[in-house]
Design an enzyme around this catalytic site. Structure first.
Site, PDB file in Angstrom:
ATOM      1  N   LYS A   9      -7.055   9.120   1.052  1.00 46.39           N
ATOM      2  CA  LYS A   9      -7.839   9.657   0.014  1.00 46.39           C
ATOM      3  C   LYS A   9      -9.234   8.932  -0.013  1.00 46.39           C
ATOM      4  O   LYS A   9     -10.233   9.644   0.047  1.00 46.39           O
ATOM      5  CB  LYS A   9      -7.290   9.802  -1.627  1.00 46.39           C
ATOM      6  CG  LYS A   9      -5.958  10.405  -1.722  1.00 46.39           C
ATOM      7  CD  LYS A   9      -5.503  10.340  -3.105  1.00 46.39           C
ATOM      8  CE  LYS A   9      -4.119  11.347  -3.402  1.00 46.39           C
ATOM      9  NZ  LYS A   9      -3.828  11.271  -4.625  1.00 46.39           N
ATOM     10  N   ASP A  46      -6.995  15.131  -8.798  1.00 46.16           N
ATOM     11  CA  ASP A  46      -5.761  14.584  -9.449  1.00 46.16           C
ATOM     12  C   ASP A  46      -6.044  14.266 -10.945  1.00 46.16           C
ATOM     13  O   ASP A  46      -5.227  14.163 -11.673  1.00 46.16           O
ATOM     14  CB  ASP A  46      -5.743  13.076  -8.851  1.00 46.16           C
ATOM     15  CG  ASP A  46      -5.023  13.152  -7.367  1.00 46.16           C
ATOM     16  OD1 ASP A  46      -4.096  13.933  -7.255  1.00 46.16           O
ATOM     17  OD2 ASP A  46      -5.417  12.182  -6.490  1.00 46.16           O
TER      18      ASP A  46
END
Length: 200
Positions: A9, A46
């Site tokens: 990420k 997220d």
């Protein structure tokens, strides 16, 4: 497009052509969309996924009820701390095995984040109304999360973003003492919704 997970990420943020303001602030990309010119547009879903999962499982949840304890300071923790601060949690106690990472995250974000040493993780639960494990501790093939829940109020919500196993030892212990619990599968599902919408 594509969905990314740990440990890609943070690196993905450097590779995309553009990133949303939230992804830049969080410092991680988990969703990439290829636009009509072929450019890679990175976002972080997220934070959205965590809040949506929490609201779906605990419909009456309110961010301003009281302090939250976040275990971990990686990419997922950054997204969750970002989400909690945006939602208005008054105090976020951030605890990581490597203190420097927690201190750096707190310095990056500012606001209601208070880093605490890993050795104080059980004591930090006093008066907390939300506990979130963002570490891999308690996951299949990982060491257990050693955490004494004695100081945690019985109405505090306990979340674990790990979803293998679906019920981690932390969630089992919280469930046994009557705390409301939120597993990791909901966050996985809800973080995928914006990407799916963009791709299809």
């Amino acid at each position: 497009g594509v969905n990314l997970t740990f440990p890609h990420k943070k690196r993905a943020l450097e590779l995309v052509h553009e990133a949303t303001p939230a992804a830049r602030r969080i410092g991680a990309v988990n969703t990439i969309v290829v636009d009509t010119q072929g450019l890679l547009i990175g976002s972080n879903t997220d934070a959205f996924g965590f809040v949506e999962s929490l609201r779906e499982t605990i419909p009456g949840w309110r961010a301003d009820r009281g302090p939250a304890v976040v275990l971990g300071a990686g990419g997922a923790a950054r997204a969750i701390v970002f989400a909690l601060a945006e939602e208005g949690v008054p105090e976020i106690r951030l605890i990581n095995r490597t203190a420097a990472r927690a201190n750096a995250l707190a310095a990056d974000f500012g606001g209601p984040i208070r880093p605490l040493p890993w050795t104080e993780r059980s004591k930090a639960l006093t008066g907390a109304l939300l506990l979130i494990n963002t570490t891999t501790l308690g996951m299949h093939h990982q060491p257990p999360l050693a955490l004494d829940l004695a100081e945690l109020p019985h109405d505090a919500i306990v979340c674990d973003i790990v979803y293998a196993p679906l019920e981690t030892p932390l969630l089992a212990a919280a469930n046994a003492r009557g705390n409301p619990v939120v597993g990791g599968l909901g966050m996985l599902l809800h973080q995928a919704r914006p990407g799916f919408a963009a791709w299809f």
